[in-house]
Enzyme design. Sequence first.
Site, PDB file in Angstrom:
ATOM      1  N   LYS A  22       1.553  30.696 -49.972  1.00 18.51           N
ATOM      2  CA  LYS A  22       1.666  29.403 -49.286  1.00 18.51           C
ATOM      3  C   LYS A  22       0.597  29.276 -48.193  1.00 18.51           C
ATOM      4  CE  LYS A  22       4.566  29.277 -45.804  1.00 18.51           C
ATOM      5  NZ  LYS A  22       4.373  28.899 -44.415  1.00 18.51           N
ATOM      6  N   ASN A  23       0.459  30.309 -47.369  1.00 20.27           N
ATOM      7  CA  ASN A  23      -0.440  30.164 -46.221  1.00 20.27           C
ATOM      8  C   ASN A  23      -1.923  30.151 -46.614  1.00 20.27           C
ATOM      9  OD1 ASN A  23       1.721  29.856 -44.571  1.00 20.27           O
ATOM     10  ND2 ASN A  23       1.693  31.950 -43.748  1.00 20.27           N
ATOM     11  N   CYS A 120       8.085  25.145 -32.199  1.00 17.83           N
ATOM     12  CA  CYS A 120       8.925  25.244 -33.383  1.00 17.83           C
ATOM     13  C   CYS A 120       9.898  26.376 -33.135  1.00 17.83           C
ATOM     14  CB  CYS A 120       8.097  25.459 -34.645  1.00 17.83           C
ATOM     15  SG  CYS A 120       7.427  27.085 -34.800  1.00 17.83           S
ATOM     16  N   ARG A 125       3.713  28.094 -30.056  1.00 12.47           N
ATOM     17  CA  ARG A 125       2.656  27.845 -31.033  1.00 12.47           C
ATOM     18  C   ARG A 125       1.566  26.885 -30.544  1.00 12.47           C
ATOM     19  NH1 ARG A 125       5.084  28.294 -36.908  1.00 12.47           N
ATOM     20  NH2 ARG A 125       3.148  29.433 -37.123  1.00 12.47           N
ATOM     21  N   LEU A 129      -6.774  27.737 -28.590  1.00 16.51           N
ATOM     22  CA  LEU A 129      -7.964  28.479 -29.051  1.00 16.51           C
ATOM     23  C   LEU A 129      -8.760  27.675 -30.087  1.00 16.51           C
ATOM     24  CD1 LEU A 129      -6.367  32.043 -29.258  1.00 16.51           C
ATOM     25  CD2 LEU A 129      -7.723  31.055 -27.402  1.00 16.51           C
ATOM     26  N   ASP A 313       5.761  38.110 -40.301  1.00 14.53           N
ATOM     27  CA  ASP A 313       6.479  37.346 -41.327  1.00 14.53           C
ATOM     28  C   ASP A 313       7.416  38.219 -42.173  1.00 14.53           C
ATOM     29  OD1 ASP A 313       5.261  35.067 -40.466  1.00 14.53           O
ATOM     30  OD2 ASP A 313       3.793  34.958 -42.082  1.00 14.53           O
ATOM     31  N   ARG A 405      10.704  25.621 -47.676  1.00 11.04           N
ATOM     32  CA  ARG A 405       9.342  25.405 -47.155  1.00 11.04           C
ATOM     33  C   ARG A 405       8.365  26.415 -47.748  1.00 11.04           C
ATOM     34  NH1 ARG A 405       8.692  25.909 -41.168  1.00 11.04           N
ATOM     35  NH2 ARG A 405       6.582  25.819 -41.984  1.00 11.04           N
TER      36      ARG A 405
HETATM   37  N1  EPU Z   1      -1.938  31.493 -30.209  1.00  5.98           N
HETATM   38  C1  EPU Z   1      -2.403  31.020 -29.017  1.00  5.98           C
HETATM   39  N2  EPU Z   1      -3.315  29.988 -29.034  1.00  5.98           N
HETATM   40  C2  EPU Z   1      -3.770  29.434 -30.179  1.00  5.98           C
HETATM   41  C3  EPU Z   1      -3.297  29.927 -31.404  1.00  5.98           C
HETATM   42  C4  EPU Z   1      -2.376  30.952 -31.380  1.00  5.98           C
HETATM   43  O1  EPU Z   1      -1.999  31.495 -27.954  1.00  5.98           O
HETATM   44  O2  EPU Z   1      -4.595  28.514 -30.112  1.00  5.98           O
HETATM   45  C5  EPU Z   1      -0.957  32.595 -30.226  1.00  5.98           C
HETATM   46  C6  EPU Z   1       0.372  32.206 -30.840  1.00  5.98           C
HETATM   47  O3  EPU Z   1       1.223  31.597 -29.889  1.00  5.98           O
HETATM   48  C7  EPU Z   1       0.915  33.539 -31.321  1.00  5.98           C
HETATM   49  C8  EPU Z   1      -0.355  34.298 -31.725  1.00  5.98           C
HETATM   50  O4  EPU Z   1      -1.438  33.622 -31.072  1.00  5.98           O
HETATM   51  O5  EPU Z   1       1.550  34.209 -30.271  1.00  5.98           O
HETATM   52  C9  EPU Z   1      -0.640  34.349 -33.191  1.00  5.98           C
HETATM   53  O6  EPU Z   1      -0.528  33.065 -33.754  1.00  5.98           O
HETATM   54  P1  EPU Z   1      -1.409  32.590 -34.994  1.00  5.98           P
HETATM   55  O7  EPU Z   1      -2.284  31.494 -34.548  1.00  5.98           O
HETATM   56  O8  EPU Z   1      -2.028  33.768 -35.658  1.00  5.98           O
HETATM   57  O9  EPU Z   1      -0.287  31.990 -35.943  1.00  5.98           O
HETATM   58  P2  EPU Z   1      -0.509  30.758 -36.884  1.00  5.98           P
HETATM   59  O10 EPU Z   1      -1.901  30.769 -37.356  1.00  5.98           O
HETATM   60  O11 EPU Z   1       0.037  29.541 -36.256  1.00  5.98           O
HETATM   61  C10 EPU Z   1      -0.020  31.929 -39.169  1.00  5.98           C
HETATM   62  C11 EPU Z   1       0.976  31.749 -40.271  1.00  5.98           C
HETATM   63  C12 EPU Z   1       2.363  32.180 -39.789  1.00  5.98           C
HETATM   64  C13 EPU Z   1       2.280  33.642 -39.358  1.00  5.98           C
HETATM   65  C14 EPU Z   1       1.201  33.823 -38.289  1.00  5.98           C
HETATM   66  C15 EPU Z   1       0.977  35.255 -37.865  1.00  5.98           C
HETATM   67  C16 EPU Z   1       0.056  29.863 -41.477  1.00  5.98           C
HETATM   68  C17 EPU Z   1       0.190  28.441 -41.868  1.00  5.98           C
HETATM   69  N3  EPU Z   1       0.996  30.344 -40.659  1.00  5.98           N
HETATM   70  O12 EPU Z   1       0.446  31.109 -38.097  1.00  5.98           O
HETATM   71  O13 EPU Z   1       3.225  32.060 -40.898  1.00  5.98           O
HETATM   72  O14 EPU Z   1       3.520  34.052 -38.840  1.00  5.98           O
HETATM   73  O15 EPU Z   1      -0.059  33.299 -38.776  1.00  5.98           O
HETATM   74  O16 EPU Z   1       0.630  36.038 -38.951  1.00  5.98           O
HETATM   75  O17 EPU Z   1      -0.858  30.534 -41.920  1.00  5.98           O
HETATM   76  C18 EPU Z   1       5.289  31.728 -41.992  1.00  5.98           C
HETATM   77  O18 EPU Z   1       4.669  31.668 -43.066  1.00  5.98           O
HETATM   78  O19 EPU Z   1       6.540  31.814 -41.924  1.00  5.98           O
HETATM   79  C19 EPU Z   1       4.542  31.698 -40.738  1.00  5.98           C
HETATM   80  C20 EPU Z   1       5.117  31.355 -39.573  1.00  5.98           C
END
Ligand code: EPU
Length: 431
Positions: A22-23, A120, A125, A129, A313, A405
């Site tokens: 999915k991701n 969420c 989230r 960055l 995850d 989802r």
């Molecule tokens: N973070 C920041 N600033 C940003 C972006 C992230 O502080 O601008 C922090 C977040 O708050 C968190 C950490 O960095 O504490 C890591 O977050 P990341 O950005 O890596 O998460 P994401 O990209 O929003 C993706 C997956 C998630 C998975 C995470 C970690 C997708 C669509 N989602 O989320 O998947 O948990 O990486 O591996 O790719 C799921 O599939 O259930 C899911 C939540």
Amino acid sequence: MDKFVIRGGNPLLGTIKVSGAKNSALACMAAAILTEDEVILENVPQVRDIETERRLLSSMGAEVELGYGRAQHRTHIRCAVLSDPVAKYEIVKTMRASSLVLGPLIARTGMARVAMPGGCAIGGRPIDLHIKGLEAMGATITQEHGYLEARAPKNGEARLKGTHIVFDKITVTGTEDLLMAAVLADGETLFENCAREPEVTDLAALLNAMGAKISGAGTSTIRVHGVAKLHGARHRINPDRIEAGTFLIAGAITGGDLNVDACEPNHLGSLLGKLKQAGVRIDIGTDHVRVRSGGNLLAVDISTEEYPGFPTDMQAQFMALATQAEGTSTITENIFENRFMHVQELVRMGANITVAGRTATVRGKTPLQSAAVMCSDLRASASLVLAALVADGETILDRVYHMDRGYERIEEKLRGVGAQIRRMGDVFGKK
Ligand code: EPU
């Protein structure tokens, strides 16, 4: 609202097939914004988040056709004209990954309007960055009425500029979003402290097939030579490592003998190591993993980390396993601040779990009893399904839409290997 009714006690036996990630698919669908040609994606899972992204792209003027029949998992996307480069709140609020369109929209059209995602169930989230990176590439970003408006510099052709970006923190979609912005930028962009997740590598493979010049994806340093234009491509999405991991735990927790097929064992290293420590027998093939367990599991500590560490995850699902392991397991969540929503539901089923800060302590082995439980987010739901598979009696799982989802036809897949699970519609109807 659909519910699952699950009767525990059956060991899972046979072969279960993993769908596409999915991701990865969410990022690759967003990448189609970068070209006016057709992008064809294969192995796209049929889950609700993909349907949400289809709606998002369509609302911007893209033509998106999700395959059916024999071409069921093939998606055709053509963003010939993006008449409305806006990610509307109504769609973004249901799927935080919608912020993935920010980078490609500004790269392709010179501007983007994207609703701020908000929080969420698993934490705040933020997307600071993503914003910081785009600003470093010359974008002007303003915020108004809950929307971010991003504009490329007015340098004649409204193009972002290549630069040097060091991520303050490792972010998966942040890396993906900025990668998509950089492929059409003027000059070279050097990214450091990038996410190394297989989903980033998958996206980079698609972008390179579209004519981008990216090297280093899968490592923490990625280099991008911007090009003026990208073209269409055909790409096959990686197998879903989290779905595969969920099935491996399902085999192990039920004392079963389960062959998890069509997966990529190389993406499962940290989980397989922990399952071995827990006493599970593992046989690894090129595209399958067989798990066998007599049900005698041992306690194991885990601590979530960025890839290749133990995935956040998989934390909730591993906790369900830990309730059935002999001894005390500690489970530390380092990525998201609020990802223990499943704990109280597991406790209601008879688990002995206490939480202090970022660490949960699970004392096992405790027999689990059926109960009426509630899904709070995608992976928490998976953990409750796993617990229900070994609980005594019939568990009713509410709010299954969280599960839908990200897991494709999970009840059919689990039924195929011996689980007693059925979906029940809203018997009382809507008021
Ligand atoms: N973070 C920041 N600033 C940003 C972006 C992230 O502080 O601008 C922090 C977040 O708050 C968190 C950490 O960095 O504490 C890591 O977050 P990341 O950005 O890596 O998460 P994401 O990209 O929003 C993706 C997956 C998630 C998975 C995470 C970690 C997708 C669509 N989602 O989320 O998947 O948990 O990486 O591996 O790719 C799921 O599939 O259930 C899911 C939540």
